[in-house]
Motif scaffolding. Sequence first.
Motif, PDB file in Angstrom:
ATOM      1  N   PRO A 162       1.047  -1.180   0.027  1.00 14.55           N
ATOM      2  CA  PRO A 162      -0.108   0.055  -0.019  1.00 14.55           C
ATOM      3  C   PRO A 162       1.014   1.155  -0.093  1.00 14.55           C
ATOM      4  N   GLN A 163       0.580   2.396  -0.821  1.00 17.15           N
ATOM      5  CA  GLN A 163       1.193   3.503  -1.134  1.00 17.15           C
ATOM      6  C   GLN A 163       2.575   3.233  -1.743  1.00 17.15           C
TER       7      GLN A 163
ATOM      8  N   ASN B  98      -0.216   1.915  -5.529  1.00 14.44           N
ATOM      9  CA  ASN B  98      -1.084   1.181  -4.966  1.00 14.44           C
ATOM     10  C   ASN B  98      -1.807   1.674  -4.025  1.00 14.44           C
TER      11      ASN B  98
ATOM     12  N   ASN C 182      -5.640  -1.658   0.066  1.00 15.53           N
ATOM     13  CA  ASN C 182      -5.202  -2.185   1.351  1.00 15.53           C
ATOM     14  C   ASN C 182      -4.247  -3.167   1.353  1.00 15.53           C
TER      15      ASN C 182
END
Length: 267
Positions: A24-25, A82, A85
């Motif tokens: 994520p991220q 992304n 989650n």
Amino acid sequence: MNNHEIDYKLHGDDMQFVEVELDPQETVIAEAGSLMMMEDGIQMETIFGDGTSQQDGLFGKLIGAGKRVLTGESLFMTTFTNQGNGKRQVSFAAPYPGKIIPMDLSTVNGKLVCQKDSFLAAAKGVSVGVEFQKKLGAGFFGGEGFIMQKLEGDGMAFIHAGGTIQRKELSAGETLRVDTGCLVAMTEQVDYNIEYIGGIKTALFGGEGLYFATLRGPGTVWVQSLPFSRLASRIFAATPQRDGSNSKQGEGSIAGGLFDILGGDRK
């Protein structure tokens, strides 16, 4: 660690693609047009340059884009982030037959010099810049020209080259001579120059060109067996050519047969 840490997996043999797994991220940057597929939850965005100058205002963005123009690339690159989650995958495909070479820049002192069209993708934070050849001979007569690409950072980067790839470790003072187009990449310690082949008969009739690259260690060099320029020239040479009257297709050729099927009129 300044770059995003990404996991990856290579698929295929001679027509490879690389699957990058993003937490994520996490973000990966890639050449425009290299995307193969991506899972739901990944956000795609087009940016100027390589993304490392996005916080420097318009001037910084223009500088980053200008570097890419000098290397013959597009003004734009694409980021894939992304936003979900869980872990997500995005894949990038090679543009022609060959190999994708994963490069951990932290193992090469944070810098890699490569041919100007070899970059495929990298973790966010990797800088894609230009490397000017300091020697005029290498600049004017080298197969890679006066300008090469420079990848800097401490994360993963992926470059592409044609045919089979050979990695050569050069000790201090050790010299390797290669066809100018076969050079893929080298570490910054390698001394790069261009040397005249010598001999009139060899230069005119040898079919290997007038110059080859001289690489002197210490450092690491990556060499490709099939440069795209060589592949393209063979395809062009085998393609039936029209004559000056724009009238004739190659007799008995596949192109000529297709021309007949499509209703072409030979004169």
